[in-house]
Design an enzyme around this catalytic site. Structure first.
Site, short mmCIF file in Angstrom:
data_model
loop_
_atom_site.label_atom_id
_atom_site.label_comp_id
_atom_site.label_asym_id
_atom_site.label_seq_id
_atom_site.Cartn_x
_atom_site.Cartn_y
_atom_site.Cartn_z
CB SER A 152 45.74 38.20 37.25
OG SER A 152 45.40 36.88 37.61
CE1 TYR A 165 42.26 37.96 33.23
CE2 TYR A 165 43.50 36.34 34.48
CZ TYR A 165 42.76 37.50 34.43
OH TYR A 165 42.53 38.21 35.58
#
Length: 274
Positions: A152, A165
């Protein structure tokens, strides 16, 4: 004029796509099956997988196939079973798209729950490791293959309040880079993709008239959201023969967002008690 996409070229390849029931995973599976691959998708919810299979079946081409296996990537036995099922059509596995992942609560780091923090690491990092561990022998048995990890923009650009995350996605990138070094001699390639804001079911929760949404668009030079098909096109390239000399790469796919700054989620974060 939009360039015409190549078609075919993946005939005879068997590929596993985790988290293949929705969003990016489903788009990747659809593109690979449309170009001739025998694709197996996996996820935790059978009804979602069955719906994705039916949608993908409508566009399968060049001898491609699509089927699903219910599996949780945090459970090693599930992953081993999914890899075996994915390899069955060709007698070996030729590609794995480790797409399953997710985040946790939006909170400052000192207010993150440790158990929830670890759940995010388990889903993203351990889940990708399980895929790597079981896909490698199956790909070596087929003479080589291509493994794609799903990182990401948060894996290298700060995303305040995202808890585990960003660390999890950075962990995936290093798993992939080290595996590329370890298994290159065996003909197995490892690359990762860093999507930015992709218009998936998950991201639809961000109101389009909010300052959070504006913080994405305002920091994206190309001035639009990404689509799952944008990611699928890159993944198809990484699985196919055109990327045969590419390994150990971590590729930004974010409309240029990583040139600027991460999103501002502060309006979504509960106030910190005084």
């Amino acid at each position: 004029m939009t360039p015409q996409q190549p078609t075919g070229g993946l005939e005879g390849l068997a590929v596993l796509v985790t988290g293949g029931g929705t969003g990016i995973g489903r788009a990747c599976a659809e593109r690979l099956a449309a170009d001739g691959a025998a694709v197996t998708i996996c996820g935790r919810t059978e009804t979602t997988l069955a719906d994705a299979r039916d949608r993908i079946a409508a566009v399968v081409g060049h001898g491609g196939r699509i089927h699903y296996v219910v599996a949780d990537v945090t459970v090693e036995d599930d992953v081993a079973r999914a890899v075996a099922a994915a390899a069955e059509p060709a007698g070996a596995l030729h590609g794995c798209v480790a797409n399953a992942g997710g985040g946790g609560a939006l909170l400052p780091q000192h207010r993150q729950d440790a158990d929830a923090f670890m759940q995010v690491l388990r889903l993203n990092v351990l889940g990708t490791f399980h895929c790597l561990k079981h896909a490698v022998p199956a790909m070596v048995a087929g003479g080589g293959g291509s493994f794609v990890g799903m990182s990401s923009i948060a894996g290298h650009l700060t995303h305040p309040y995202f808890g585990a995350y960003p660390a999890a996605k950075a962990g995936i990138e290093q798993l992939v880079r080290n595996a590329a070094d370890e298994y290159g001699a065996a003909g197995v390639r490892f690359n990762a993709v860093r999507p930015g804001f992709i218009a998936t079911e998950l991201m639809s929760a961000i109101p389009r008239d909010s300052s959070v949404f504006a913080s994405y668009v305002d920091n994206t030079p190309l001035g639009r959201l990404g689509e799952p098909s944008d990611v699928a096109g890159l993944v198809r390239f990484l699985i196919g023969a055109d990327s045969a000399w590419m390994t150990g790469a971590v590729i930004d796919l974010d409309g240029g967002h990583s040139l600027r700054r991460g999103p501002d989620y502060s309006p979504f974060v509960p106030p910190t008690p005084s």
